[in-house]
Design a protein around this motif. Structure first.
Motif, short mmCIF file in Angstrom:
data_model
loop_
_atom_site.label_atom_id
_atom_site.label_comp_id
_atom_site.label_asym_id
_atom_site.label_seq_id
_atom_site.Cartn_x
_atom_site.Cartn_y
_atom_site.Cartn_z
N UNK A 67 2.07 9.37 -2.29
CA UNK A 67 1.68 9.19 -3.69
C UNK A 67 2.68 9.94 -4.57
N UNK A 68 2.98 9.36 -5.72
CA UNK A 68 3.90 9.99 -6.66
C UNK A 68 3.25 11.10 -7.47
N UNK A 69 1.93 11.11 -7.51
CA UNK A 69 1.16 12.15 -8.21
C UNK A 69 -0.09 12.42 -7.39
N UNK A 70 -0.80 13.45 -7.78
CA UNK A 70 -2.06 13.76 -7.11
C UNK A 70 -3.06 12.63 -7.34
N UNK A 71 -3.98 12.40 -6.38
CA UNK A 71 -4.96 11.31 -6.53
C UNK A 71 -5.78 11.35 -7.82
N UNK A 72 -6.04 12.54 -8.34
CA UNK A 72 -6.83 12.63 -9.56
C UNK A 72 -6.01 12.31 -10.82
N UNK A 73 -4.71 12.09 -10.64
CA UNK A 73 -3.83 11.78 -11.77
C UNK A 73 -3.39 10.31 -11.77
N UNK A 74 -3.86 9.53 -10.79
CA UNK A 74 -3.51 8.12 -10.73
C UNK A 74 -4.76 7.29 -11.01
N UNK A 75 -4.74 6.63 -12.15
CA UNK A 75 -5.87 5.79 -12.55
C UNK A 75 -5.69 4.38 -11.98
N UNK A 76 -6.78 3.73 -11.70
CA UNK A 76 -6.72 2.36 -11.20
C UNK A 76 -6.05 1.47 -12.24
N UNK A 77 -6.29 1.75 -13.51
CA UNK A 77 -5.64 1.00 -14.58
C UNK A 77 -4.12 1.09 -14.51
N UNK A 78 -3.59 2.25 -14.10
CA UNK A 78 -2.14 2.41 -13.96
C UNK A 78 -1.61 1.44 -12.91
N UNK A 79 -2.30 1.35 -11.79
CA UNK A 79 -1.88 0.48 -10.69
C UNK A 79 -1.94 -0.98 -11.13
N UNK A 80 -3.04 -1.35 -11.75
CA UNK A 80 -3.22 -2.75 -12.18
C UNK A 80 -2.16 -3.15 -13.20
N UNK A 81 -1.87 -2.28 -14.15
CA UNK A 81 -0.87 -2.61 -15.17
C UNK A 81 0.51 -2.80 -14.56
N UNK A 82 0.86 -1.96 -13.58
CA UNK A 82 2.16 -2.10 -12.92
C UNK A 82 2.25 -3.44 -12.19
N UNK A 83 1.21 -3.79 -11.47
CA UNK A 83 1.27 -4.96 -10.61
C UNK A 83 0.86 -6.27 -11.30
N UNK A 84 -0.02 -6.19 -12.28
CA UNK A 84 -0.53 -7.41 -12.92
C UNK A 84 -0.02 -7.59 -14.35
N UNK A 85 0.48 -6.53 -14.95
CA UNK A 85 0.89 -6.60 -16.36
C UNK A 85 -0.22 -6.07 -17.24
N UNK A 86 -0.06 -6.25 -18.55
CA UNK A 86 -1.04 -5.71 -19.49
C UNK A 86 -2.44 -6.28 -19.25
N UNK A 87 -3.42 -5.46 -19.52
CA UNK A 87 -4.81 -5.89 -19.36
C UNK A 87 -5.22 -6.62 -20.64
N UNK A 88 -5.50 -7.91 -20.49
CA UNK A 88 -5.95 -8.71 -21.64
C UNK A 88 -6.46 -10.06 -21.16
N UNK A 89 -7.59 -10.49 -21.69
CA UNK A 89 -8.10 -11.80 -21.31
C UNK A 89 -7.34 -12.95 -21.97
#
Length: 150
Positions: A67-89
């Protein structure tokens, strides 16, 4: 909004790394086997996560990924934005660069899509890998207790 396998598998891979924090680098092969993900596909996902600083790579015979940071510093939103792009319907309420619509000023449905975007982002950003580790411990504890009584 439906997540692709990129987002779902990326979260699984990151959770796997979180489960093995402190054990040294983890090989992609190990993650792929434990999570049931193609190693080739996992390479593509990890590449993006590494570029975003969510994962570190260690070269050599005993190399792998951390991990690049501690587990408590990585939000699921961070992962999703990197892999899926911006969150928007819809594109008109994208987090990054919303498409400008000529009807935006008086569009009744736009406020709905903004609320949907914000709700999804709030949930994904409220959960960290640490939260997932805690949830996994609770589930395992409940499962053990259930198995004890059977």
């Amino acid at each position: 909004m439906k997540l692709s396998t990129k987002g779902r598998y990326g979260v699984k891979a990151m959770f796997d790394l979180a489960q093995h924090v402190g054990e040294g680098p983890t090989s992609l092969k190990s993650i792929a086997e434990r999570q049931g993900i193609s190693e080739h596909y996992l390479e593509q996902l990890i590449s993006g996560l590494r570029k975003a600083g969510l994962v570190k790579s260690i070269r050599g015979a005993q190399g792998g990924y951390l991990l690049g940071r501690e587990p408590d510093k990585i939000r699921i939103g961070d992962i999703i934005r990197v892999l899926e792009g911006p969150i928007a319907p819809t594109d008109c309420v994208s987090e990054e660069a919303p498409e400008i619509c000529s009807k935006a000023e008086f569009c009744v449905t736009r406020t709905i899509w903004e609320k949907v975007r914000d709700s999804i982002a709030d949930v994904l950003d409220s959960i960290t890998l640490e939260t997932m580790l805690e949830d996994a411990k609770k589930i395992e504890s409940e499962r053990s207790l259930y198995m004890y009584y059977i």
